[in-house]
Design an enzyme around this catalytic site. Structure first.
Site, PDB file in Angstrom:
ATOM      1  N   LYS A 185     -13.245  -1.168   5.690  1.00  0.00           N
ATOM      2  CA  LYS A 185     -14.200  -1.851   4.747  1.00  0.00           C
ATOM      3  C   LYS A 185     -14.939  -2.874   5.145  1.00  0.00           C
ATOM      4  CE  LYS A 185     -10.830  -0.126   2.216  1.00  0.00           C
ATOM      5  NZ  LYS A 185      -9.639  -0.040   1.379  1.00  0.00           N
ATOM      6  N   TRP A 223       0.917  -1.300   0.001  1.00  0.00           N
ATOM      7  CA  TRP A 223      -0.059  -0.255   0.063  1.00  0.00           C
ATOM      8  C   TRP A 223       1.048   1.291   0.018  1.00  0.00           C
ATOM      9  CZ3 TRP A 223      -1.976   2.944   4.855  1.00  0.00           C
ATOM     10  CH2 TRP A 223      -3.220   3.670   4.464  1.00  0.00           C
ATOM     11  N   ASP A 270      -0.761  -5.104   9.662  1.00  0.00           N
ATOM     12  CA  ASP A 270      -1.587  -4.185   9.024  1.00  0.00           C
ATOM     13  C   ASP A 270      -2.812  -4.977   8.694  1.00  0.00           C
ATOM     14  OD1 ASP A 270      -3.295  -2.081   7.934  1.00  0.00           O
ATOM     15  OD2 ASP A 270      -1.555  -1.622   6.594  1.00  0.00           O
TER      16      ASP A 270
HETATM   17  N1  PMP Z   1      -3.617  -0.464   5.241  1.00  0.00           N
HETATM   18  C1  PMP Z   1      -3.899  -1.019   4.143  1.00  0.00           C
HETATM   19  C2  PMP Z   1      -3.129  -2.327   3.374  1.00  0.00           C
HETATM   20  C3  PMP Z   1      -4.943  -0.477   3.146  1.00  0.00           C
HETATM   21  O1  PMP Z   1      -5.357  -0.986   2.093  1.00  0.00           O
HETATM   22  C4  PMP Z   1      -5.731   0.513   3.639  1.00  0.00           C
HETATM   23  C5  PMP Z   1      -7.011   1.034   3.143  1.00  0.00           C
HETATM   24  N2  PMP Z   1      -6.600   1.474   1.736  1.00  0.00           N
HETATM   25  C6  PMP Z   1      -5.574   1.078   5.022  1.00  0.00           C
HETATM   26  C7  PMP Z   1      -4.179   0.404   5.706  1.00  0.00           C
HETATM   27  C8  PMP Z   1      -6.109   2.088   5.529  1.00  0.00           C
HETATM   28  O2  PMP Z   1      -7.281   2.543   5.278  1.00  0.00           O
HETATM   29  P1  PMP Z   1      -8.302   3.449   6.224  1.00  0.00           P
HETATM   30  O3  PMP Z   1      -7.320   4.347   6.922  1.00  0.00           O
HETATM   31  O4  PMP Z   1      -9.042   4.152   5.366  1.00  0.00           O
HETATM   32  O5  PMP Z   1      -8.843   2.628   7.350  1.00  0.00           O
END
Ligand code: PMP
Length: 409
Positions: A254, A137, A218
């Site tokens: 998500k 990411w 993560d």
């Molecule tokens: N880590 C990963 C690997 C992700 O894909 C995402 C979302 N794109 C996030 C963290 C964090 O997203 P959010 O801050 O919207 O929870």
């Protein structure tokens, strides 16, 4: 000379640039495969039915107000969030070895963890290098660099098999200096959709233990990947059972569809030891100080929604059903895309489409093919060939498969 000279123009975030180009495109057949959010079969955002119910409960709660949450967040959320990751009755929780803080979704959790490690995880007085999968990411690079943690990469994606480069990954972890920080995607790796098998996770854990590496998990897709919350937490649970000291960044964007509400948590887990609870208390006290200067108090609305669902047996069961709806649709789209490409006899192997898991798939399309599919067919994806499976539906799948077939030939 500030700011006229000192501040250069920053490049636009590539993902948001893609979204803008998609919006501006007037072609009625256009398809958005860049979006990192779930869409239903009508290509519309989906408010989970269980979230609607929780919202109703919240709206009718005479006690609800707009006061600040405590610095560490909503306790009824953070405690259940830890259980969701580690399992109900997990020894780490019973032994008070888990410090949990509510954060600004997953991004905030990664950031708080980064800040905490930058401050406290030093070897011989220096920040330890953090290893990211290649690719990962994109925001990981920025978040850790921003707090001064040096970054390296470990091989992850094998371009030939479009699967895991397991040997390359292991060699890199073995060659990293002892006590390096290793960032691991708990499930549904973004952007590749490639996860290690349970057996490979065991090998990774063994290797990391021998090297005294520090795992930074993560997890942004628990329950969204396989449809099974426990299965998607399998890697984290295994590492905790193996006695690692580790941290976890957890997003509810998500799996609850609470993207913009910014609900998430950061967790520190101490290894079993007589003083583990005391260590955890000290860590929690420092996390609170960091949190105070960053955001003071985390946001309340999404936290309450998630907490209502996680604390009610029936709503929890309904949530699991909603998760199966989302993951099921995505898995169905994977199968449909693969079989359409195979029917068309599109050159190449397409088994990776169904082998990969979660929101994203690394198609293997080249940058030139990505450009061509965008200009000729108005299909938008990131230039590395990553597609969001959630952007596919029964109406556009045929069109997308034929377009891929055309640009690959
Ligand atoms: N880590 C990963 C690997 C992700 O894909 C995402 C979302 N794109 C996030 C963290 C964090 O997203 P959010 O801050 O919207 O929870």
């Amino acid at each position: 000379n500030f700011p006229a000279e000192a501040v250069p123009q920053a490049p636009e975030d590539p993902l948001f640039g893609l979204m803008r180009a998609y919006k501006a495109d007037q072609n009625p057949d256009k398809v958005d495969l860049g979006i990192g959010a779930y869409r239903d079969d009508n290509a519309k955002p989906w408010v989970l039915p269980v979230v609607k119910k929780a919202d109703e409960i919240l709206r009718n709660d005479p006690e609800a107000n707009h006061e600040y949450l405590p610095i560490a967040g909503l306790a009824s959320l953070t405690s259940k969030a830890a259980e969701l990751l580690l399992g109900t009755g997990a020894p780490a929780i019973a032994e008070k070895r888990v410090a949990s803080v509510q954060t600004i979704s997953g991004t905030g959790a990664v950031h708080l963890g980064a800040l905490f490690l930058a401050r406290f995880y030093k070897v011989n007085g220096a920040n330890r290098t953090l290893y990211l999968s290649n690719p990962t990411w994109a925001n990981h690079h920025q978040i850790f660099t921003n707090v001064g943690i040096p970054i390296e990469q470990y091989p992850y994606f094998d371009k030939k098999t479009k699967g895991l480069d397991f040997e390359g990954m292991k060699a890199s972890l073995a060659n990293a200096p002892d006590r390096s920080i290793i960032l691991l995607h708990a499930c549904a790796h973004n952007p590749t959709g490639v996860d290690p098998t349970p057996e490979q996770w065991r090998e990774i854990a063994e290797l990391m233990k021998a090297k005294k590496h520090f795992p930074f998990f993560d997890t942004a897709y628990q329950g969204f990947a396989s449809g099974d919350l426990d299965r998607d937490a399998g890697a984290i649970r295994y590492f905790v059972e193996q006695g690692f000291e580790l941290v976890i960044a957890q997003s509810f964007a998500k799996n609850f569809g609470l993207y913009g509400e910014r609900a998430g948590c950061f967790h520190f887990v101490a290894p079993p030891a007589p003083d583990a609870a005391e260590v955890t208390t000290r860590v929690a006290s420092q996390l609170a100080i960091l949190q105070r200067s960053e955001i003071s108090n985390p946001p309340i609305y999404g936290a309450r929604i998630a907490s209502i669902v996680l604390n009610d047996k029936d709503l929890f069961a309904e949530w699991q059903e909603n998760l199966r709806t989302m993951s099921g649709r995505i898995i169905a789209m994977r199968q449909a895309l693969r079989s359409k490409l195979e029917e068309l006899g599109t050159p190449g192997q397409w088994n990776h489409i169904t082998d990969q898991i979660g929101m994203f798939s690394f198609t293997g399309l080249s940058e030139a093919q990505v450009q061509k599919i965008r200009s000729d067919f108005h299909i938008y994806m990131t230039k590395n060939g990553r597609i969001s499976m959630a952007g596919l539906n029964t109406r556009n799948i045929e069109y997308v498969a034929k377009a891929i077939d055309r640009v690959v030939r």
